[in-house]
Design a protein around this motif. Structure first.
Motif, short mmCIF file in Angstrom:
data_model
loop_
_atom_site.label_atom_id
_atom_site.label_comp_id
_atom_site.label_asym_id
_atom_site.label_seq_id
_atom_site.Cartn_x
_atom_site.Cartn_y
_atom_site.Cartn_z
N ASP A 55 0.82 -1.22 0.00
CA ASP A 55 0.00 0.00 0.00
C ASP A 55 0.85 1.26 0.00
N GLY A 56 2.12 1.14 -0.32
CA GLY A 56 2.95 2.33 -0.45
C GLY A 56 3.57 2.81 0.86
N PHE A 62 6.99 -12.06 14.77
CA PHE A 62 7.33 -10.70 14.41
C PHE A 62 7.56 -10.65 12.90
N VAL A 63 7.01 -9.65 12.27
CA VAL A 63 7.09 -9.54 10.81
C VAL A 63 7.70 -8.19 10.44
N TYR A 64 8.68 -8.25 9.55
CA TYR A 64 9.22 -7.01 8.98
C TYR A 64 9.00 -7.09 7.47
N ASP A 65 8.12 -6.21 6.96
CA ASP A 65 7.67 -6.24 5.55
C ASP A 65 8.16 -4.98 4.86
N VAL A 66 8.92 -5.17 3.75
CA VAL A 66 9.45 -4.05 2.98
C VAL A 66 8.92 -4.11 1.54
N GLU A 67 8.35 -3.02 1.09
CA GLU A 67 7.88 -2.92 -0.31
C GLU A 67 9.05 -2.50 -1.20
N VAL A 68 9.28 -3.27 -2.22
CA VAL A 68 10.39 -3.00 -3.14
C VAL A 68 9.84 -2.69 -4.52
N LYS A 69 10.31 -1.55 -5.09
CA LYS A 69 9.89 -1.16 -6.44
C LYS A 69 11.01 -1.27 -7.46
N LEU A 70 12.22 -1.37 -6.98
CA LEU A 70 13.37 -1.51 -7.88
C LEU A 70 14.26 -2.62 -7.35
N LEU A 71 14.66 -3.51 -8.22
CA LEU A 71 15.60 -4.57 -7.88
C LEU A 71 16.67 -4.60 -8.96
N GLY A 72 17.90 -4.38 -8.57
CA GLY A 72 18.99 -4.37 -9.55
C GLY A 72 18.79 -3.30 -10.61
N GLY A 73 18.17 -2.21 -10.25
CA GLY A 73 17.95 -1.11 -11.19
C GLY A 73 16.76 -1.31 -12.11
N LYS A 74 16.02 -2.41 -11.92
CA LYS A 74 14.88 -2.69 -12.79
C LYS A 74 13.59 -2.55 -12.00
N SER A 75 12.55 -2.17 -12.70
CA SER A 75 11.25 -1.98 -12.06
C SER A 75 10.75 -3.29 -11.49
N ALA A 76 10.23 -3.22 -10.28
CA ALA A 76 9.71 -4.42 -9.62
C ALA A 76 8.63 -4.01 -8.63
#
Length: 448
Positions: free
Chosen positions: A110-111, A128-142
């Motif tokens: 949700d941003g 316990f949960v640690y959740d990270v939203e990733v939009k770029l992986l290795g310089g590519k859109s994800a």
């Protein structure tokens, strides 16, 4: 009721320290819990960073290496769990340690960027949960949610261990604190113990007053007590002087009246009046003696006296043996060596003189004097083998002017003087039948 000031202070300090620690424990436990959760969050964030650094996008597909840089993700029995979800919440990768785990988790893409949370499973397990939203992986859109989890039970075990250590540490600290408080109170109360020792010396007559070597908080008390002691000594001195003056001032008029009565007795027609006058003069003399003795033998309010009994008994019995030399009186003693009686010497001498004079006068041949402890009190007993005192007359003869024996002159004030002296020392006098056959006068002194 607790009579020790030190014990009262220790109990108060213990209760206050215990309440303080009981109030502090929850705060410390909360602080430890928050610190531990923060540590877990940082570690899970580091684990997520490891997953992100290992992830690659190939042909719009997520690729993860067979072996991750952090070997804990590669061990099946490791408790480090890693998941990767796509934007729709579909699971696209999981670490080897998750093979035996069936975790129901739906990521929120949700941003927000990252989220640290605590989730509950249907089987009662927590993570316990640690959740990270990733939009770029290795310089590519994800568009992925990379998640690292850790079981809460490990956190609880760690927290329980910390709590147990905290309880042990606080218990040890409380014990050390109480020992230090006891030592501090012992040192602080030394001045009160010294004051108590000085008061004992004043009561025993070893010193006249209290010293000025006390803490500032006690100086007002010691000064007041010294003023009271001085005032009492001065008042008693003035009282004795006044009594002496009164005795001397009355002695001359009584002697004059006695001479007049003797002159009258030589005339036959005045003998009856002379007899009445002499009787009244004797009565006045005895009453004056009684009142003087009663006033002068009043016990001091602050000074506690101790008088050895046996020397007084020896002196009195020697004197009475001469007075009653026509009667053979055997006196037996049951007095411990060095025994003392809690009375002023003058008062004790007057008391024993009256009782022993009665015993010598009324006995047939035996008098017994004993001193023993009885039911928490000190008992002085004087017995004889005379006629005794009937039970219905025992209360009456202790009243001033009452006498059973009419064969000897007197106004019956001896036992009244004895009763007044005993009352002034909070003692009690009882009359019983003696095994010798006569009367037994028992005087009981409370232990001080």
């Amino acid at each position: 009721m607790i009579r020790s000031l030190r014990v009262r202070l220790m109990l108060a300090a213990f209760v206050l320290a215990l309440l303080f620690m009981l109030a502090l424990l929850p705060a410390l436990q909360k602080a430890f819990s928050l610190a531990l959760q923060e540590s877990i969050e940082k570690r899970l964030a580091s684990d997520v960073t490891t997953l992100i650094s290992a992830a690659r996008i190939e042909n719009n597909r997520l690729e993860m290496p067979e072996l991750l840089p952090d070997e804990k993700f590669n061990l099946p029995d490791s408790r480090l769990l890693g998941y990767i979800y796509d934007r729709e919440g579909n699971l696209v990768w999981r670490s080897r340690a998750t093979a035996e785990e069936n975790i129901n988790y739906t990521p929120r893409y949700d941003g927000r960027g990252s989220e640290f949370a605590r989730i509950h499973q249907g089987n009662g397990e927590e993570f316990f949960v640690y959740d990270v939203e990733v939009k770029l992986l290795g310089g590519k859109s994800a568009a992925f949610s990379i998640v690292a989890l850790q079981p809460v039970r490990e956190y609880k075990q760690t927290l329980d261990g910390l709590r147990e250590k905290l309880y042990l540490g606080f218990s040890a600290a409380l014990l050390v604190l109480l020992l230090l408080l006891w030592a501090g109170l012992t040192w602080s109360l030394r001045s009160l113990r010294q004051l108590s020792v000085e008061l004992d010396d004043v009561e025993s007559g070893a010193r006249d007053g209290l010293s000025g070597e006390h803490p500032r908080e006690l100086l007002r008390l010691t000064h007041s007590l010294n003023r009271l002691l001085r005032s009492e000594r001065e008042q008693r001195g003035r009282y004795r002087d006044s009594l002496d003056d009164l005795a001397h001032s009355l002695k001359t008029p009584l002697a004059v009246l006695q001479g007049v009565s003797e002159s009258m007795a030589q005339r036959r027609e005045d003998r009856e009046q002379a007899r009445v006058l002499q009787a009244q003069i004797e009565r006045m003399s005895q009453q004056i003696d009684y009142q003087l003795q009663r006033a002068s033998l009043r016990k001091s309010g602050l000074v506690r006296h101790r008088v050895q009994l046996q020397p007084l008994l020896d002196s009195l019995c020697s004197t009475l043996a001469k007075v009653y030399r026509d009667k053979t009186v055997h006196v037996s003693f049951a007095v411990p060596a060095g025994a003392v009686v809690p009375m002023e010497q003058g008062a004790l001498l007057e008391l024993l003189g009256n009782l022993l004079e009665n015993a010598y006068r009324l006995c047939l041949a035996q008098v017994r004097i004993s001193l023993l402890t009885h039911n928490g009190s000190l008992e002085l007993c004087i017995e004889d083998d005379g006629p005794g005192v009937p039970p219905d007359q025992r209360e009456r003869i202790l009243q001033r002017g009452e006498r059973l024996d009419r064969q000897y002159p007197g106004q019956g004030i001896g036992l009244a003087v004895v009763k007044d002296i005993i009352d002034s020392y909070d003692a009690t006098l009882t009359l019983d039948d003696s095994p010798l056959g006569g009367a037994a006068f028992r005087i009981r002194f409370p232990f001080e």
